[in-house]
Each structure stands twice: as structure tokens, then as C-alpha cells.
Design an enzyme around this catalytic site. Structure first.
Site, short mmCIF file in Angstrom:
data_model
loop_
_atom_site.label_atom_id
_atom_site.label_comp_id
_atom_site.label_asym_id
_atom_site.label_seq_id
_atom_site.Cartn_x
_atom_site.Cartn_y
_atom_site.Cartn_z
N MET A 525 0.83 -1.21 0.00
CA MET A 525 0.00 0.00 0.00
C MET A 525 0.86 1.26 0.00
O MET A 525 0.49 2.28 -0.58
CB MET A 525 -0.94 0.00 1.22
CG MET A 525 -2.11 -0.97 1.10
SD MET A 525 -3.29 -0.76 2.44
CE MET A 525 -2.40 -1.46 3.81
N CYS A 526 2.00 1.22 0.65
CA CYS A 526 2.90 2.37 0.68
C CYS A 526 3.84 2.32 -0.52
O CYS A 526 4.19 1.24 -1.01
CB CYS A 526 3.70 2.38 1.97
SG CYS A 526 2.70 2.51 3.47
N THR A 527 4.25 3.48 -0.96
CA THR A 527 5.21 3.55 -2.05
C THR A 527 6.59 3.34 -1.47
O THR A 527 7.19 4.26 -0.89
CB THR A 527 5.12 4.92 -2.76
OG1 THR A 527 3.79 5.13 -3.18
CG2 THR A 527 6.04 4.96 -3.96
#
Length: 607
Positions: A525-527
Site C-alpha cells: 500500500m505504501c510507495t
């Protein structure tokens, strides 16, 4: 001398856009006038300061040719021709051989006018001057020094100075001639005028017994022409035209001691020349003006931004079209890490219109990676990203036309919860309509989002509307920067090879994007990228965009891997970077006829 601020503004503009590194003498003109009287022939000390003659420069002083070609331009002022010698560095300004400069100026402009008698047609040449200057355009500081070159000649008063009314009463007969009227007489028969000649000149001095500076060169000219005695009317009553009691004009009766002599061993007549102006401390030194404190800070910022860009045109990139970049309206879809770096770079290129779109809030992890946000933006649940980013841009550069929209881009493969008339559906349709309007109102669209499906709809809209699209996507240690092909028709590149237009981000896909966001773990979900990837990719995207705008075909520029003398740089289609071995690859891929974005079937279906 008096220099109006408008002169420095005009000099700054000409230095940036016209003179650049050229130090050649530039023609300018100044004006002076006869000071107004206080009604007495013997003014007091305070009024004498008011009557001090001033020679003035203004923003119009660079229009020298127009003024001298139209003698009626200045009806109540007198014109002094001059030259501007603007130096490139303060060291050059200080090291300039000022004595040689002044002698060359006077010999080439004043003394040569004596020899050709051209001063008879244009007496303004007697008031010739030169101005040396240095402009520190970063601080808006100006160093300058005037020289009003005067040729020395030796004359003595044969009688005390008289006011004109007293002199008129004592004189029985006379012949008064303006200097231009003496043209034929001086050239054909000087001797007939030597008995008694009265010459008047418009005198800018306000002192009761002392004439103004222009008389020096007038007397030198008369001395050169062989005059031994002359009566000079220092004419100061231009406004009243009244020689009755109280008139301010004075009369000097003079006799010369010697004439100019050219030695037999040299063709050059020795001249004693003076004229460098003293400063406020009565020292022979230049003057200094700091306009930075007087100018609105926002205007100073505008000029500073223009300065850095225009300096590129001086030596490095003289053909750079800054207007094409500055006036390009840029839409940034995504106001995160990539959006922050791209927006800052656009400010550096002088872009005025920057619009950001995002529907997220600033979180505590953002400020260290996204330079438009601060810790305080995270408090209270976090500010909405796009408006906060636009506000930050205006804090950095107040003249920026920066706007932020809290807008969710509708994504392919993602359903809408609720019926068609539900609030969610209405909100999605409203976001879609605004997205279309924003893309239509901008020239370039930067795709800077986190997922493929969020890029799909903007890519379709921009392709159909013919907008330039710059796409940036990041991996952990890799990235891709690419521009979408703009024109669906076949175009001709620089080598006259007829080929399909360039492909888009989706041209290599076999199937349309689907929902890739659901059921993802935290690391998905996080870059998750190496911290240096985003600024590196953003810089390449920014410079690719600038290079494309400099190409004669603009957004339709073909993919080019070679640099020529015309363009800012080459115009690649896409750049792929890999930090594991620090490699950059330039790749060109043609459009896919069945692409899920830029194929004619999809574009016509959206239309």
C-alpha cells in the site's frame, strides 16, 4: 546628475534581453532645464540649492534617436546627447581607464563637432556626456559615474558680471544672434564678426554670477574658431521672456588669452579635458543606488526568477524560447512525492500556472519525502494535500498561479458503491466532470499517481484532447519517465521517416488495468522506494518536458536520441532508470493499434 528609478528599470531590462554581455557604447540622452525663479535676482542660500542645475535621466533616455529626429519632442527642456558604457563586472567598472575614456569621448564627439562646425546645426553637442555603469541585478544595486566632458579654454572677464537689464541700459547698439544663425558667417567670414559679437545660450545655472557648465564647450568652440573677445548672454528668463527689472539672465564680457595650437610634430591638438562628476561627499568617485529596498518584494522575486532564466540565453542557450515554457499551463495529477518535486521544478523554470489534484491528507510520513509539506500540515488528521501544496507554492513564490483541488480520479476496475443517484455516484460524476475541465484547460498533464488504474482515465481524456502527457512511475530501485504520443495520425519526423505516433504508458499492455489496490499488504500500500529515486525521476521528467517544448513541433516532437545546435537537448520517448547498476536506457516504442488507451476505438468511444 539626477537618475530616476525608471532609468534603472529600463537599463535592467535591456541588460537582460538586449545588451547581455555586450559592452559597446549605447546612445542615450538626458534633459536639463532653466530652474524656476523665486522672483528675485539675488536668491537666498536655501533657494540656491533649489536652483542647482540638474541633468536628468529617465526610462525614456534610451530613445535617443527618436528624440533627436523630432526637435519638438521636448518643448520646455534641453537635450544633452550621451553614451552609456555598461560593464559586466564590478572589477571591470573599477579598473576602467576613465581618463582615456573621457578623452576619447570628447575628441570623437565634441572636438570633431568643432572641426566640422556641426555644433552650429546642433548646439546640443556642446552638452555631451558619458555614463559608465555596473548593474548588480541579483541585489538590484547600481554603480554609476557621469562625465560631462569639457574642453578647457582660457578667458578673462573684461568687466564685472551684469544682470541683463543693467547691461541693456548701458548698451547703445548691438547685434544679437542665436548660435545657429551664425552658420554662414562663421564658415565664410569669421573676421567680420570679430569686432563685436554677442552670443546667447540657455543657461541652466541658478547662481547669480556664475554661468552653467555648457558654456565651457561653447567658449572652447569660439576659441577654436579664432574669437578673441565676445559678449555672452546667459539666458535664464525662458519662462517669463522679460528683460525688465528682476530678470535673472546675466551678461559676461570676455577676452581670450590664447587659441588652440596643433604642434607641427603631431596632428593631434593637445587638449585639457575635465568632467568627471563628484559624489555627494564632493569626492571624485562613483555613485551607488540600492533600489532593492524600494521595490516591492514580490516584484523583486519576479525579476530574480526571470534573471536566472534569461542568463541562460546570454551564452549557453541563446535560442531558448522561455515564453513556451513560462506560459505552459501544467496540471499535476498527484500531489505526493513526485508532485512536490515536479511542482518545485516548474517554479524554477518560471511556470506561472500550476494546478495540483489529489484526494489524500498529509500524513506524518510525508514531510520528510515530500518537500511541499511540513510537520504542522499533519496535525488534526492532516490537511488536504492538493490545497496545502498549492498554498506552499505561493509561499515560495507569491506570483505563482497555483491551485489545488481535492478530487478523486475515477479509476477503471473500481466500482461505485450505491445506486446511480446516490451521493457517492454523484460525487464521482462531479469529480469526473471537473477532471475533464481541468485537462481541457491545461497544456501539459503530469501523471504522478500511485497505481496504473488511476492513470488510465486521464490518459484517455488527454489523448483525445491532444494534450502533452508526462508519465512518471517508480519502483523500489527503478523508474520510468515517458511522454505519451500526442497526435493519433501518422507524423513525419526529422529524418522524413513516416511512422506511427509514439506509444503511451499502456501500449505494451495486453489487457486493460484492473483493481490492483484491494487486498494489498502494508508494504504494497505504501510507495516503498529508495529515497533518491523520486527526485531523480522528477528531474528527468521535468527536463524531458522542457526539451519537448523547445522542439519546433512541440508536443508532437519525434523521439530523438541526438543533440543538435537548435534544440535544448534531445527528445527521448521514455527513459528507464535502474539504480542497482546506475543505468539509464532511452527507449522508443510505437503506438499499439489496439491499445486500451490511445487506440482510435477507445478514444472515439470515450468521445
Amino acid at each position: 546628475s539626477f537618475v530616476d528609478a525608471s532609468f534603472f528599470h529600463e537599463l535592467s531590462a535591456k541588460k537582460l534581453d538586449q545588451f547581455k554581455l555586450d559592452t559597446a557604447h549605447q546612445p542615450i540622452f538626458a534633459t536639463y532645464s532653466i530652474p524656476a525663479s523665486n522672483g528675485t535676482s539675488q536668491p537666498d542660500e536655501s533657494h540656491l540649492r533649489h536652483l542647482t542645475p540638474k541633468i536628468a535621466l529617465s526610462g525614456s533616455s534610451f530613445q535617443a534617436t527618436a528624440v533627436f529626429n523630432n526637435s519638438e519632442t521636448l518643448s520646455n527642456e534641453f537635450v544633452a546627447p550621451g553614451t552609456l558604457h555598461n560593464l559586466n563586472t564590478l572589477a571591470d567598472f573599477k579598473a576602467l581607464d576613465k581618463a582615456s575614456l573621457l578623452e576619447n569621448q570628447v575628441r570623437s564627439r565634441v572636438w570633431s563637432a568643432f572641426q566640422t562646425d556641426s555644433v552650429l546645426q546642433n548646439p546640443s553637442q556642446l552638452a555631451d556626456f558619458c555614463l559608465i555603469s555596473f548593474c548588480d541585478l541579483k541585489k538590484y544595486v547600481f554603480y554609476y559615474w557621469f562625465a560631462f566632458g569639457a574642453i578647457h579654454s582660457s578667458w578673462n572677464l573684461t568687466q564685472p558680471v551684469q544682470t541683463i537689464d543693467h547691461w541693456l541700459q548701458s548698451s547703445q547698439s548691438m547685434v544679437v544672434a542665436g548660435l545657429p544663425k551664425l552658420t554662414q558667417s562663421l564658415v565664410q567670414s569669421v573676421n567680420s564678426l570679430l569686432a563685436k559679437t554677442i552670443i546667447g545660450f540657455c543657461d541652466p545655472s541658478g547662481l547669480p554670477n556664475n554661468p552653467g557648465w555648457p558654456l565651457r564647450n561653447l567658449l572652447a568652440y569660439l576659441n577654436y574658431k579664432g574669437f578673441h573677445s565676445v559678449t555672452i548672454i546667459c539666458y535664464r528668463d525662458l519662462r517669463t521672456r522679460d528683460f525688465s527689472s528682476g530678470a535673472r539672465s546675466i551678461v559676461l564680457q570676455l577676452k581670450s588669452e590664447s587659441a588652440f595650437v596643433t604642434p607641427a610634430t603631431s596632428s593631434k591638438t593637445p587638449l585639457k579635458i575635465t568632467g568627471w562628476e563628484r559624489n555627494a561627499q564632493n569626492k571624485l568617485a562613483p555613485k551607488y543606488t540600492d533600489l532593492g529596498a524600494l521595490i516591492d518584494p514580490q516584484r523583486l522575486a519576479d525579476q530574480a526568477v526571470d534573471l536566472n532564466l534569461k542568463l541562460m540565453k546570454w551564452r549557453i542557450a541563446p535560442t531558448l524560447n522561455l515564453s513556451a515554457i513560462k506560459n505552459n499551463r501544467c496540471l499535476l495529477l498527484g500531489a505526493g512525492t513526485l508532485g512536490s518535486y515536479i511542482a518545485r521544478g516548474l517554479l524554477g523554470w518560471g511556470v506561472h500556472t500550476i494546478t495540483l489534484v489529489d484526494n489524500g491528507q498529509v500524513s506524518f510520513s510525508n514531510p520528510v519525502r515530500q518537500p511541499l509539506y511540513e510537520f504542522t500540515d499533519c496535525l488534526g488528521g492532516g490537511k488536504t494535500k492538493a490545497p496545502a501544496a498549492a498554498h506552499a507554492l505561493k509561499r515560495i513564490y507569491p506570483s505563482a498561479n497555483a491551485n489545488g483541488y481535492d478530487l478523486a480520479v475515477p479509476m477503471i476496475g473500481h466500482g461505485i458503491n450505491g445506486l446511480p443517484d446516490s451521493p457517492a455516484a454523484k460525487r464521482t460524476y462531479a469529480d469526473y466532470k471537473r477532471l475533464v475541465d481541468l485537462i481541457r484547460d491545461h497544456d501539459t498533464v503530469f501523471l504522478l499517481m500511485d497505481s496504473r488504474e488511476s492513470r488510465w482515465l486521464p490518459s484517455v481524456i488527454a489523448a483525445k484532447l491532444g494534450k502533452l502527457v508526462i508519465n512518471v512511475a517508480l519502483g523500489f530501485d527503478s523508474f520510468v519517465v515517458m511522454r505519451h504520443g500526442v497526435c493519433p495520425e501518422v507524423i513525419t519526423d526529422e529524418n522524413n521517416d513516416r511512422s506511427p505516433h509514439l506509444g503511451c504508458y499502456f501500449c505494451n499492455d495486453i489487457m486493460a488495468p484492473t483493481d490492483s489496490l484491494s487486498d494489498r499488504t502494508l508494504d504494497q500500500m505504501c510507495t516503498v522506494t529508495r529515497p533518491g529515486i523520486a527526485p531523480l525521476a522528477s528531474s528527468l521528467a521535468l527536463e524531458m518536458w522542457a526539451s519537448v517544448l523547445q522542439h519546433p513541433l512541440g508536443s508532437q516532437a519525434p523521439a530523438s536520441d541526438t543533440l543538435d545546435e537548435v534544440h535544448l537537448s534531445c527528445t527521448p520517448h521514455q527513459i528507464r532508470g535502474f539504480l542497482d547498476d546506475f543505468k539509464l536506457l532511452k527507449i522508443r516504442t510505437p503506438a499499439y493499434k489496439n491499445c486500451t488507451v490511445c487506440s482510435r476505438a477507445v478514444l472515439d468511444s470515450w468521445q
